[in-house]
Write a protein that holds these residues in place. Structure first.
Motif, PDB file in Angstrom:
ATOM      1  N   PHE A  21       0.793  -1.222   0.000  1.00 36.21           N
ATOM      2  CA  PHE A  21       0.000   0.000   0.000  1.00 36.21           C
ATOM      3  C   PHE A  21       0.832   1.282   0.000  1.00 36.21           C
ATOM      4  O   PHE A  21       0.327   2.330  -0.404  1.00 36.21           O
ATOM      5  CB  PHE A  21      -0.928   0.025   1.227  1.00 36.21           C
ATOM      6  CG  PHE A  21      -2.103  -0.899   1.117  1.00 36.21           C
ATOM      7  CD1 PHE A  21      -3.256  -0.502   0.475  1.00 36.21           C
ATOM      8  CD2 PHE A  21      -2.053  -2.185   1.644  1.00 36.21           C
ATOM      9  CE1 PHE A  21      -4.348  -1.352   0.367  1.00 36.21           C
ATOM     10  CE2 PHE A  21      -3.132  -3.044   1.552  1.00 36.21           C
ATOM     11  CZ  PHE A  21      -4.289  -2.622   0.903  1.00 36.21           C
ATOM     12  N   PHE A  22       2.081   1.207   0.461  1.00 38.34           N
ATOM     13  CA  PHE A  22       2.824   2.445   0.658  1.00 38.34           C
ATOM     14  C   PHE A  22       3.695   2.777  -0.542  1.00 38.34           C
ATOM     15  O   PHE A  22       3.794   2.010  -1.498  1.00 38.34           O
ATOM     16  CB  PHE A  22       3.655   2.372   1.935  1.00 38.34           C
ATOM     17  CG  PHE A  22       2.820   2.241   3.186  1.00 38.34           C
ATOM     18  CD1 PHE A  22       1.478   2.587   3.178  1.00 38.34           C
ATOM     19  CD2 PHE A  22       3.366   1.768   4.364  1.00 38.34           C
ATOM     20  CE1 PHE A  22       0.696   2.466   4.318  1.00 38.34           C
ATOM     21  CE2 PHE A  22       2.608   1.646   5.512  1.00 38.34           C
ATOM     22  CZ  PHE A  22       1.266   1.997   5.479  1.00 38.34           C
ATOM     23  N   ASP A  23       4.390   3.919  -0.451  1.00 36.15           N
ATOM     24  CA  ASP A  23       5.162   4.418  -1.579  1.00 36.15           C
ATOM     25  C   ASP A  23       6.516   3.729  -1.684  1.00 36.15           C
ATOM     26  O   ASP A  23       6.850   2.831  -0.904  1.00 36.15           O
ATOM     27  CB  ASP A  23       5.348   5.936  -1.473  1.00 36.15           C
ATOM     28  CG  ASP A  23       6.000   6.323  -0.139  1.00 36.15           C
ATOM     29  OD1 ASP A  23       6.616   5.455   0.493  1.00 36.15           O
ATOM     30  OD2 ASP A  23       5.887   7.496   0.260  1.00 36.15           O
ATOM     31  N   THR A  24       7.308   4.182  -2.648  1.00 35.63           N
ATOM     32  CA  THR A  24       8.583   3.521  -2.955  1.00 35.63           C
ATOM     33  C   THR A  24       9.539   3.550  -1.782  1.00 35.63           C
ATOM     34  O   THR A  24      10.231   2.559  -1.503  1.00 35.63           O
ATOM     35  CB  THR A  24       9.230   4.211  -4.173  1.00 35.63           C
ATOM     36  OG1 THR A  24       8.290   4.227  -5.240  1.00 35.63           O
ATOM     37  CG2 THR A  24      10.476   3.452  -4.611  1.00 35.63           C
ATOM     38  N   TYR A  25       9.583   4.670  -1.084  1.00 33.29           N
ATOM     39  CA  TYR A  25      10.499   4.782   0.058  1.00 33.29           C
ATOM     40  C   TYR A  25      10.140   3.753   1.133  1.00 33.29           C
ATOM     41  O   TYR A  25      11.021   3.063   1.667  1.00 33.29           O
ATOM     42  CB  TYR A  25      10.436   6.195   0.639  1.00 33.29           C
ATOM     43  CG  TYR A  25      11.185   6.326   1.947  1.00 33.29           C
ATOM     44  CD1 TYR A  25      12.581   6.380   1.961  1.00 33.29           C
ATOM     45  CD2 TYR A  25      10.506   6.370   3.161  1.00 33.29           C
ATOM     46  CE1 TYR A  25      13.270   6.488   3.160  1.00 33.29           C
ATOM     47  CE2 TYR A  25      11.182   6.476   4.361  1.00 33.29           C
ATOM     48  CZ  TYR A  25      12.564   6.537   4.360  1.00 33.29           C
ATOM     49  OH  TYR A  25      13.244   6.630   5.539  1.00 33.29           O
ATOM     50  N   CYS A  26       8.846   3.656   1.455  1.00 28.22           N
ATOM     51  CA  CYS A  26       8.418   2.685   2.468  1.00 28.22           C
ATOM     52  C   CYS A  26       8.669   1.251   2.003  1.00 28.22           C
ATOM     53  O   CYS A  26       9.023   0.380   2.802  1.00 28.22           O
ATOM     54  CB  CYS A  26       6.939   2.878   2.783  1.00 28.22           C
ATOM     55  SG  CYS A  26       6.568   4.440   3.601  1.00 28.22           S
ATOM     56  N   GLN A  27       8.495   0.998   0.705  1.00 22.03           N
ATOM     57  CA  GLN A  27       8.790  -0.334   0.172  1.00 22.03           C
ATOM     58  C   GLN A  27      10.258  -0.680   0.375  1.00 22.03           C
ATOM     59  O   GLN A  27      10.606  -1.796   0.769  1.00 22.03           O
ATOM     60  CB  GLN A  27       8.427  -0.381  -1.313  1.00 22.03           C
ATOM     61  CG  GLN A  27       6.937  -0.361  -1.586  1.00 22.03           C
ATOM     62  CD  GLN A  27       6.618  -0.340  -3.066  1.00 22.03           C
ATOM     63  OE1 GLN A  27       7.489  -0.038  -3.894  1.00 22.03           O
ATOM     64  NE2 GLN A  27       5.381  -0.640  -3.419  1.00 22.03           N
ATOM     65  N   GLN A  28      11.102   0.279   0.128  1.00 25.51           N
ATOM     66  CA  GLN A  28      12.541   0.044   0.306  1.00 25.51           C
ATOM     67  C   GLN A  28      12.870  -0.228   1.775  1.00 25.51           C
ATOM     68  O   GLN A  28      13.666  -1.128   2.087  1.00 25.51           O
ATOM     69  CB  GLN A  28      13.311   1.273  -0.182  1.00 25.51           C
ATOM     70  CG  GLN A  28      14.822   1.160  -0.033  1.00 25.51           C
ATOM     71  CD  GLN A  28      15.526   2.385  -0.613  1.00 25.51           C
ATOM     72  OE1 GLN A  28      15.178   2.861  -1.681  1.00 25.51           O
ATOM     73  NE2 GLN A  28      16.504   2.895   0.102  1.00 25.51           N
ATOM     74  N   GLU A  29      12.229   0.516   2.675  1.00 23.62           N
ATOM     75  CA  GLU A  29      12.461   0.295   4.103  1.00 23.62           C
ATOM     76  C   GLU A  29      11.961  -1.083   4.528  1.00 23.62           C
ATOM     77  O   GLU A  29      12.600  -1.764   5.330  1.00 23.62           O
ATOM     78  CB  GLU A  29      11.744   1.386   4.911  1.00 23.62           C
ATOM     79  CG  GLU A  29      12.343   2.765   4.781  1.00 23.62           C
ATOM     80  CD  GLU A  29      13.757   2.833   5.337  1.00 23.62           C
ATOM     81  OE1 GLU A  29      13.947   2.413   6.496  1.00 23.62           O
ATOM     82  OE2 GLU A  29      14.669   3.274   4.605  1.00 23.62           O
ATOM     83  N   ALA A  30      10.822  -1.496   3.978  1.00 24.66           N
ATOM     84  CA  ALA A  30      10.279  -2.817   4.323  1.00 24.66           C
ATOM     85  C   ALA A  30      11.208  -3.930   3.849  1.00 24.66           C
ATOM     86  O   ALA A  30      11.481  -4.888   4.597  1.00 24.66           O
ATOM     87  CB  ALA A  30       8.886  -2.988   3.708  1.00 24.66           C
ATOM     88  N   ILE A  31      11.704  -3.805   2.642  1.00 20.10           N
ATOM     89  CA  ILE A  31      12.638  -4.823   2.130  1.00 20.10           C
ATOM     90  C   ILE A  31      13.905  -4.846   2.966  1.00 20.10           C
ATOM     91  O   ILE A  31      14.436  -5.917   3.306  1.00 20.10           O
ATOM     92  CB  ILE A  31      12.969  -4.550   0.643  1.00 20.10           C
ATOM     93  CG1 ILE A  31      11.703  -4.664  -0.212  1.00 20.10           C
ATOM     94  CG2 ILE A  31      14.018  -5.529   0.140  1.00 20.10           C
ATOM     95  CD1 ILE A  31      11.036  -6.012  -0.177  1.00 20.10           C
ATOM     96  N   GLY A  32      14.413  -3.669   3.327  1.00 18.11           N
ATOM     97  CA  GLY A  32      15.609  -3.612   4.170  1.00 18.11           C
ATOM     98  C   GLY A  32      15.404  -4.290   5.505  1.00 18.11           C
ATOM     99  O   GLY A  32      16.292  -5.007   5.999  1.00 18.11           O
ATOM    100  N   ALA A  33      14.236  -4.081   6.108  1.00 21.77           N
ATOM    101  CA  ALA A  33      13.948  -4.730   7.391  1.00 21.77           C
ATOM    102  C   ALA A  33      13.852  -6.245   7.237  1.00 21.77           C
ATOM    103  O   ALA A  33      14.342  -7.002   8.086  1.00 21.77           O
ATOM    104  CB  ALA A  33      12.642  -4.168   7.961  1.00 21.77           C
TER     105      ALA A  33
END
Length: 1450
Positions: free
Chosen positions: A464-476
């Motif tokens: 649901f979130f934008d590209t920045y949040c997607q990147q943070e989720a993958i990093g986590a």
């Protein structure tokens, strides 16, 4: 917040109007001013004009501003003095006002009087302010003029109420009201309030809003209460004024009761208000909350606030308008933006409230925590928890705890979370860091449901979130994968797999993060490596992968490096990774897999890439049998899960079939001749062949070529090209072969069905008398030969168990019989070959970790085998034999499981010297779940044909008890491994977690849901077998009157059937205890399982509820209690019924039935020695007794029966006898009974609520009676230590005795405080009995000291402290009831358990002290007799107290 913004707009309009007029009228120079003299008002006899000019104001006409020649304060002072000192005062005021009225009849003049005055620049008066008030405002500042001016304004105002705004944007009515704002003093506030409220009632709606919002700036504090009441009444009449009224009420100082009424009114209207009004209403409700009513208000608010009703139409309209009117601006688009703005504003109000008001945030979390049922939870609840989690750092731990509890109880499910993200997306997207932090903490949990919820947070944050949040989720997620925690790694990889399917293009943007995990491969399990390479391969080889070449290059580099390694651990990574990558590359484009969407059949280039990669793996593994076997197994798993492109499948099939025939199959007539230590024979043939027609598996010669070859030049006949063939590769190669054939021919195995009934080149395996005379090497050779044969048969069973023809099924049953026979033979060899380690059968990483634990002799043999085998593909031959052996042999060799069948018990001692169970499973091929379809077979008629294919005879083949037990044991191990939670599964000391999963590699490639579904499908045949076994024991009981005393064969059959009985119940319990049934997606499966059980009782009725099915299933299973053959089976039956009870809502009757069954089992005499056969009999008895006491109606009565009736029966019986009422109670098991009864007694009284003085008399009497029973039970149990004084019994007495006294202090003493006067005799009796018990505890403390037993004395200090507290508490109770004189403290003698005095070192001093003690004790009794009846209260406690003091002096 909306009201404030609107208010500011109205103020700005007025200010802008005044500024505009200033700019328009401001003189540029003195010349300009002189040029406008003609605009001055002509003087006349008007007092009004004369006084104003004298005071310093020059009135102007038309659009010219009135000019102020003096300072404003000076003007007001001059005018006041002129009026006050006028001879006709106060009449002059009327003339002045009438002049004003006459002057303002002209609208331009009136307008000028309402606008600010112009300051003359050449006047050097006060320069402190640059803003000049209007003439009307200046006049309102003079007290003697204010009432008349206000009256004039309100009389003038109705003329302008319905006029339109002028061209210059000035509203006269608003200007008039603005004159009343911020007056320094209001002369008659009540009159002003009355006038303005009347004005509001008649004004049009657009002006009502402005008039209402101006009230706080007009009125004084004294009028707030009256205005508040009138506004609250107006609120009920006119809902359109809700926003301004609530805004004003928030600004006024009002009575809390009035605010509460208005708040309740708004609560009732929440469901019908407009979205635009909602933020202001919520703000008012939250700001009117107090600490005392916060929880109540918030609970009602969250219940009545249905945000979906408001938000969903906004979001749906937004999404639709984006689709229809992309790039166009319309009015509907403005409405959409307005709706979104209101939603944002609403959540801003809520965020502000929970951030700055601690009481609101805490109350909101508590309101959510106290929601009773799962169905009442809303998406708004979940969103609020996340909002509060992000705003208040202090409440994070508390919110996490609430979340965990809600997840465990099934209140927060995936559907609710998904809806929360969909509905509250615009709010949650700003909280992405907090959501990821919460997900990270949840993934650290041990509870699988909580871990799943945390993974869903990651999934939906990415979705649901934008590209920045997607990147943070993958990093986590990558951080979790690299953490090394097994559960975290598995969960994070599963999430990444889902995200690849969900949004491949977005995942490709973050591929560089995922690629970094390649550096941590050596810390991953095989299944995790498969998942990782599946993710990377999908990113690299899916459609539109032009930009993914860097991933392909890195993967090829890593794989080549790993495959070329000489360390098996790294070669394993390369094999698994390469096969997984080849599967993605060669996926069939016609399949519906979303991972390969858009693919068609492979191009020549792709085909070449796949085949070259597989050839690379083959060439890198051909010199290591272990690596080759792993390659074949991985390839077989790939074929089982994925559909490969036809080109690749054809290439694999041609390669496998030819190599398998060349390596392992020979003609039956070509019996090998050679220098073998044993004569070679073709054994286990299922069909009669002529000497030249048949084929055989060349097993013994291949094994001999490894183990007995003295130099490398000796090779088998198949190795003419100088390639060694290892028998180790036979089962995995056959597994690959049969899966490839099944894939090519849609499951038809006719092409290779000859391998099912073909014989194997072996030797006579029955050892007979030659066993002792064989050398160690020969015995090891025979063991390896049997192992390989077993594993071959296991893979054969795996391959052909799915064939439906009776002939094939009959052959499969025969092979199962061969497996059981071979296991029996293997036991004999293993008993005399303790250092033998079998050849490997599973080859993944977990097995490699286990290899160092085996003996060095066998590891050398394994290395030797590793140089012979080259090619091995997945086939039915080897795997089935190994799997069969693992079950069979595991059952014989397992010394750690207490519930093994009788057949293995006679071999337990021998197997304990060989291989532990945790390592042992690695040496057997794994049975597939499809094998258990054999359980469906009853009688199978097998047709025997003659040479001309005519029916010669028929043979009936049936699943016999040994084969049934073999299958059930394997199935129970699979159920325990997959469906039992890791918390409930016990791991032996010094054993790693990974060792629990050895031998389940293929199983773990399926989900727990798939396994549960397979077991549910097997419920019908297992119920058939269970009922047949039940009938067997019923008949046996009828024939032998419950005594198994027949010949040896009958005893063996009895124990076989008993083990089958136990295994079926164990499987049922493992299935229904699966935590996955709590998830909504598995509810249908649970419903189906209970339907199957219900149908065993009666004909199926349509549309039965789950509760009805539960009740019928409960009745069906409880009917088996009559035929339970073993103590452990009884325990499993009770546990199974308890699991069903947990899922039921009407559990009272079921609970009573469980207690009744548990009592029957405890009162039953079990077969001689049954309890001693288990390695943990005490645990089983303790569990069963605990179930009985936990589910019985009255725990106290049950304890009194056992301790007061059954134990005396045991005491009066002979040494080896048991209680006649409870045969399970013997002198050996007394400590178990004693421990459980003491623990349950303490638990029961601790759960009893302490009484209060406000309770009724009846409740006091009931609780007092209850405590009398509890103390009586405690007294009976404590006094048993005089007869049973073993150390464990004394330890239990010290431990639970202290806990009982503590519970007495906390729960019973408050009751005695206010029951003493009305129930004196009962209280005295209770204390007297309890005093005798505590005295015995004191004696036990002395006994522990005398014997210097450390285990006992560690409990003494805490116990003595508790007894001292009891003395003080009794004294306090007597003082409270005015009986202080009845309390007396003396000393008693230290005694042992038998009442004998404990003599100290100084016997003389001791004797003197004791004589004094006796005297004081007598005195205490005589004193107690002299006191009135109330004094008797301490008679029961005096000696208790003296016990304590005596102990202190010891």
């Amino acid at each position: 917040m909306i009201s404030q913004r609107r208010l500011s707009k109205s103020e700005n309009k007025e200010n802008l109007t005044e500024d505009a007029s200033n700019a328009r009228k401001q003189p540029l120079s003195r010349k300009t001013k002189k040029s406008r003299v003609q605009n001055e008002v002509e003087e006349n006899d008007s007092v009004f004009l004369k006084f104003l000019k004298t005071s310093g104001i020059i009135l102007k006409t038309k659009e010219s501003q009135n000019q102020l020649a003096v300072d404003q304060i000076v003007f007001q002072k001059k005018l006041f003095q002129i009026l006050r000192k006028h001879p006709s005062y106060p009449k002059i005021i009327e003339e002045f006002i009438s002049g004003l009225e006459s002057y303002i009849e002209d609208q331009d003049n009136f307008r000028n009087c309402l606008l600010s005055c112009e300051r003359l620049q050449d006047e050097e008066a006060s320069m402190g302010t640059s803003y000049s008030k209007s003439l009307i405002k200046l006049l309102l500042g003079i007290d003697i003029l204010q009432p008349a001016v206000i009256k004039t304004l309100f009389e003038k105002l109705p003329e302008f109420l319905f006029e339109r705004v002028n061209s210059d944007g000035i509203s006269v009515s608003r200007l008039i009201i603005s004159q009343l704002k911020w007056l320094d003093r209001v002369v008659d506030g009540r009159d002003l309030t009355t006038k303005i409220m009347q004005l509001i009632s008649i004004a049009p709606e657009n002006l009502q809003h402005d008039f209402i919002t101006s009230l706080p700036e007009i009125l004084g504090d004294s009028q707030h209460a009256d205005v508040g009441k009138e506004l609250s009444d107006l609120l009920k009449e006119n809902t359109s004024l809700t926003v301004p009224i609530l805004d004003v009420l928030s600004s006024l100082r009002l009575d809390p009761k009035l605010l509460s009424k208005v708040r309740q009114l708004m609560m009732d209207k929440l469901s019908s208000v407009k979205l635009d009004d909602l933020p202001v209403i919520i703000k008012f409700i939250l700001h009117s909350v107090t600490a005392t009513d916060a929880l109540e208000v918030i609970s009602e608010l969250r219940e009545k606030l249905d945000l979906q009703h408001f938000i969903l139409p906004v979001w749906l309209h937004a999404s639709q308008s984006k689709l229809k009117n992309k790039g166009r601006i319309s009015f509907s688009g403005n409405q959409e933006n307005s709706g979104q703005d209101c939603v944002f504003l609403l959540f801003d109000v809520i965020k502000s409230a929970v951030r700055y008001e601690k009481t609101i945030s805490e109350a909101w979390v508590k309101a959510i925590e106290h929601i009773p049922s799962a169905s009442e939870h809303k998406t708004f609840d979940l969103a609020m928890l996340i909002i509060i989690y992000s705003t208040n750092a202090q409440t994070k731990k508390y919110i996490e705890r609430v979340l965990r509890n809600k997840i465990r109880s099934g209140c927060f499910e995936e559907e609710l979370l998904q809806s929360a993200f969909y509905i509250h997306y615009f709010v949650l997207k700003d909280l992405c860091p907090s959501i990821l932090s919460l997900a990270q903490n949840l993934l650290h949990s041990l509870d699988q449901s909580i871990i799943l919820f945390g993974s869903l947070l990651y999934k939906y944050a990415f979705k649901f979130f934008d590209t920045y949040c997607q990147q943070e989720a993958i990093g986590a997620l990558v951080t979790h994968i690299c953490s090394g925690n097994e559960a975290e790694v598995d969960t994070a990889l599963d999430v990444l797999l889902e995200l690849v399917v969900l949004n491949l293009s977005a995942m490709r943007l973050n591929a560089v993060f995922v690629k970094g995990i390649l550096d941590y491969l050596d810390k991953m399990s095989p299944q995790q490596i498969r998942k990782l390479f599946c993710i990377l391969s999908t990113l690299a080889f899916s459609k539109q992968h032009e930009g993914s070449s860097h991933i392909q290059d890195d993967m090829h580099l890593v794989l080549r490096k790993q495959l070329s390694s000489t360390v098996f651990k790294y070669k394993l990574i390369g094999i698994i990774g390469a096969v997984t990558m080849a599967g993605i590359m060669a996926a069939d484009g016609s399949s519906s897999s979303s991972l390969t969407q858009g693919k068609t059949d492979l191009s020549n280039e792709q085909y070449t890439q796949v085949t070259s990669l597989l050839q690379l793996v083959h060439s890198c593994t051909e010199q290591s049998p272990q690596a080759s076997a792993l390659y074949y197994d991985e390839f077989a798993n790939l074929l089982q899960k994925r559909k490969l492109a036809p080109k690749v499948l054809e290439w694999v099939g041609q390669t496998i079939l030819n190599d398998f025939q060349d390596s392992f199959v020979v003609d039956l007539c070509a019996v090998p001749n050679g220098d073998y230590p044993f004569p070679v024979k073709a054994l286990y043939e299922l069909e009669e062949y002529s000497s030249c027609d048949g084929i055989a598996v060349n097993l013994l010669p291949l094994l001999f070529s490894q183990d007995f070859a003295k130099d490398g030049s000796r090779m088998t006949s198949q190795d003419s090209d100088h390639k060694l063939v290892s028998p180790l590769c036979l089962p995995p190669y056959f597994r690959l072969l049969r899966l490839c054939v099944a894939r090519q021919h849609d499951g038809n195995l006719e092409e290779i069905d000859g391998l099912l009934d073909c014989p194997v080149f072996l030797t006579d395996l029955e050892p007979g008398e030659r066993l002792e005379s064989m050398s160690v090497k020969e015995r090891s050779f025979m063991c390896s030969l049997i192992y390989l044969t077993l594993n071959w048969f296991r893979e054969v069973v795996n391959a052909f168990c799915g064939q439906t023809s009776p002939e094939m099924m009959g052959k499969v049953l025969t092979r199962l019989k061969h497996i059981v026979e071979l296991q029996r033979i293997l036991d004999k060899y293993l008993a005399v070959t303790p250092d033998y380690v079998p050849p490997l059968a599973t080859f993944d990483l977990e097995t490699a970790d286990v290899i160092p634990h085996t003996s060095t002799a066998v590891s050398a043999k394994i290395r030797k085998q590793g140089m012979t085998g080259r090619k091995r593909k997945r086939g039915g031959n080897k795997t089935s034999s190994h799997d069969t052996l693992s079950k069979e042999d595991g059952s014989e060799c397992d010394s750690t499981l207490p519930d093994r069948g009788q057949l293995e018990k006679e071999f337990k001692g021998k197997e304990e010297k060989t291989v532990a169970l945790q390592n042992y499973r690695a040496f057997f091929r794994e049975l597939d779940m499809e094998v258990f379809n054999v359980l469906h077979c009853g009688l199978v008629t097998k047709v025997i044909l003659d040479s001309e294919m005519h029916t010669e005879a028929t043979e009936v083949v049936q699943l016999q008890p040994p084969e049934l037990l073999f299958l059930l044991e394997d199935l129970s191990q699979k159920v325990e491994n997959m469906l039992t939670s890791p918390v409930g599964r016990r791991i032996p000391f010094l054993k790693s977690k990974g060792s629990q999963n050895i031998g389940f590699s293929h199983l773990h490639q399926r989900s727990a849901h798939e396994i549960a579904r397979c077991v549910v499908q097997l419920l019908t045949p297992m119920c058939n077998h269970l009922e047949n076994i039940h009938n067997y024991f019923q008949c046996l009981t009828a024939e032998n009157h419950g005594i198994v005393d027949g010949p040896e064969m009958q005893v063996q059959e009895y124990h076989l059937m008993s083990s089958c009985y136990q295994r079926i119940l164990q499987i049922f319990h493992g299935l229904f205890a699966w935590s996955g049934f709590c998830q909504p997606e598995n509810q249908n499966l649970l419903h189906l399982a209970f339907e199957i059980l219900t149908n065993r009782l009666k004909q199926r009725e349509p549309d039965q509820s789950l509760e009805e099915l539960l009740t019928q299933s409960f009745h069906y299973l409880q009917n088996f209690h009559h035929s339970i053959p073993s103590f452990q089976s009884a325990l499993y039956l009770l546990k199974l019924l308890m699991v069903i009870l947990e899922k039921s809502t009407a559990s009272a009757q079921k609970k009573e039935k469980i207690a009744s069954l548990a009592r029957q089992f405890l009162c039953r005499g079990w077969p001689s020695g049954e309890r001693e056969k288990s390695s943990t009999p005490n645990d089983q008895l303790q569990a069963l007794l605990g179930i009985y006491l936990e589910h019985t109606d009255s725990v106290l009565k049950a304890i009194e029966e056992i301790a007061g009736l059954c134990v005396p029966e045991l005491i009066n019986s002979s040494k080896d006898a048991s209680s006649s009422t409870f045969p399970t109670l013997t002198r050996h098991t007394f400590v178990i009974f004693f421990r459980v009864m003491m623990a349950e007694l303490e638990k029961t009284v601790r759960g009893l609520q302490a009484g209060t003085a406000a309770d009724s008399q009846k409740i006091h009497e009931e609780k007092l009676l209850y405590w009398n029973m509890a103390v009586r039970d405690f007294s009976i149990l404590i006094n048993l230590i005089k007869v049973f004084d073993s150390r464990p019994v004394l330890h239990v007495c010290l431990k639970y005795g202290r806990l009982f006294v503590e519970a007495f202090l906390k729960q019973c003493m408050p009751l005695l405080d206010f029951s003493f006067r009305k129930h004196r005799e009962d209280v005295l009796s209770l204390l007297e009995t309890f005093q005798l018990n505590t005295r015995l505890l004191q004696h036990l403390c002395g006994h522990s000291k005398i014997h210097q037993d450390m285990k006992l004395t560690e409990h003494v200090p805490l116990l003595k402290k508790t007894l001292e507290l009891l003395v003080c508490r009794v004294k306090a109770m007597l003082i409270l009831n005015n009986c202080r004189e009845a309390f007396w403290l003396g000393n008693l003698k230290n005694r042992d358990l038998q009442g004998e005095e404990i003599i100290s070192q100084n016997s003389q001093e001791s004797t003197a002290d004791e004589s004094e003690d006796d005297t004081s004790s007598l005195v205490s009794k005589s004193k107690a007799m002299e006191v009135d009846e109330e004094g008797e209260a301490s008679d029961g406690e005096k000696e208790q107290e003296s016990d304590e003091s005596d102990d202190e002096t010891d």
